[in-house]
Design a protein around this motif. Sequence first.
Motif, PDB file in Angstrom:
ATOM      1  N   PHE A 109       0.873  -1.174   0.000  1.00 57.90           N
ATOM      2  CA  PHE A 109       0.000   0.000   0.000  1.00 57.90           C
ATOM      3  C   PHE A 109       0.911   1.225   0.000  1.00 57.90           C
ATOM      4  O   PHE A 109       2.098   1.119   0.337  1.00 57.90           O
ATOM      5  CB  PHE A 109      -0.928  -0.002   1.230  1.00 57.90           C
ATOM      6  N   PRO A 110       0.390   2.383  -0.375  1.00 58.48           N
ATOM      7  CA  PRO A 110       1.236   3.596  -0.404  1.00 58.48           C
ATOM      8  C   PRO A 110       1.694   4.021   0.988  1.00 58.48           C
ATOM      9  O   PRO A 110       0.902   4.070   1.927  1.00 58.48           O
ATOM     10  CB  PRO A 110       0.314   4.655  -1.013  1.00 58.48           C
ATOM     11  N   MET A 111       2.977   4.309   1.082  1.00 58.28           N
ATOM     12  CA  MET A 111       3.556   4.899   2.293  1.00 58.28           C
ATOM     13  C   MET A 111       4.091   6.262   1.868  1.00 58.28           C
ATOM     14  O   MET A 111       5.046   6.347   1.097  1.00 58.28           O
ATOM     15  CB  MET A 111       4.647   3.999   2.868  1.00 58.28           C
ATOM     16  N   LEU A 112       3.445   7.297   2.353  1.00 56.20           N
ATOM     17  CA  LEU A 112       3.702   8.655   1.894  1.00 56.20           C
ATOM     18  C   LEU A 112       4.765   9.349   2.734  1.00 56.20           C
ATOM     19  O   LEU A 112       4.827   9.165   3.945  1.00 56.20           O
ATOM     20  CB  LEU A 112       2.413   9.466   1.956  1.00 56.20           C
ATOM     21  N   SER A 113       5.566  10.165   2.058  1.00 56.44           N
ATOM     22  CA  SER A 113       6.608  10.946   2.730  1.00 56.44           C
ATOM     23  C   SER A 113       6.273  12.429   2.666  1.00 56.44           C
ATOM     24  O   SER A 113       5.950  12.951   1.600  1.00 56.44           O
ATOM     25  CB  SER A 113       7.962  10.702   2.060  1.00 56.44           C
ATOM     26  N   ASP A 114       6.378  13.083   3.803  1.00 48.83           N
ATOM     27  CA  ASP A 114       6.118  14.511   3.932  1.00 48.83           C
ATOM     28  C   ASP A 114       7.326  15.181   4.590  1.00 48.83           C
ATOM     29  O   ASP A 114       7.228  15.714   5.693  1.00 48.83           O
ATOM     30  CB  ASP A 114       4.849  14.715   4.769  1.00 48.83           C
ATOM     31  N   PRO A 115       8.493  15.170   3.915  1.00 50.40           N
ATOM     32  CA  PRO A 115       9.701  15.718   4.549  1.00 50.40           C
ATOM     33  C   PRO A 115       9.627  17.223   4.802  1.00 50.40           C
ATOM     34  O   PRO A 115      10.319  17.727   5.683  1.00 50.40           O
ATOM     35  CB  PRO A 115      10.814  15.355   3.569  1.00 50.40           C
ATOM     36  N   THR A 116       8.783  17.951   4.082  1.00 55.53           N
ATOM     37  CA  THR A 116       8.634  19.391   4.334  1.00 55.53           C
ATOM     38  C   THR A 116       7.751  19.653   5.556  1.00 55.53           C
ATOM     39  O   THR A 116       7.702  20.778   6.042  1.00 55.53           O
ATOM     40  CB  THR A 116       8.021  20.121   3.126  1.00 55.53           C
ATOM     41  N   LYS A 117       7.019  18.636   5.968  1.00 52.34           N
ATOM     42  CA  LYS A 117       6.115  18.692   7.122  1.00 52.34           C
ATOM     43  C   LYS A 117       4.877  19.562   6.888  1.00 52.34           C
ATOM     44  O   LYS A 117       4.093  19.799   7.802  1.00 52.34           O
ATOM     45  CB  LYS A 117       6.855  19.132   8.384  1.00 52.34           C
TER      46      LYS A 117
END
Length: 174
Positions: A109-117
């Motif tokens: 399943f998709p694992m999303l990254s939000d490095p900018t927060k």
Amino acid sequence: MFKMSFKLILLSILSFSAMATDLKVGDTAPNFRLQSTDGNFYQLSDYLGKQTLVLAWYPMANTHGCTLECRSLVQKGHLIREYNAVYMMASVDDLEDNQDFAKKQKADFPMLSDPTKETAKAYDVLNFVRVASRVTFYVGKDGKIIKIDEDINAPTAAEDIAANLKQLGIEKSI
């Protein structure tokens, strides 16, 4: 060694730092566009009018509780897929860290990254140590938040999500 020790210290702090989101049931969920471990970008607006979206925020890749939650979703995700819903995990980790985590756990399943927060801030899950609190949002087809779960039991996350979808009256998949 330092990185792993830092993660353990950070997770110890996290257990005392959960903070409730200011978003409420009935609010319009903030749209997002985040890259997933599969290389694709996902956004809430892609699911409007089509499916319920379950967005499970987690603190940090490759840590104990997050691994348990991910394993539950991998091993019991079929329970969630019985419903007209899509589920994703999201964190403020860099994409590379999440890709490593997804590969180790065989995430399907998709694992999303939000490095900018920025998305974590919009969902009001960013805590004082600058990682996401463990909170799961259920977003209806109309883009409104229909449930916010802040009491996550990582080892039974998939079963709990499926039970919540049933309780919310989400239709079964065709």
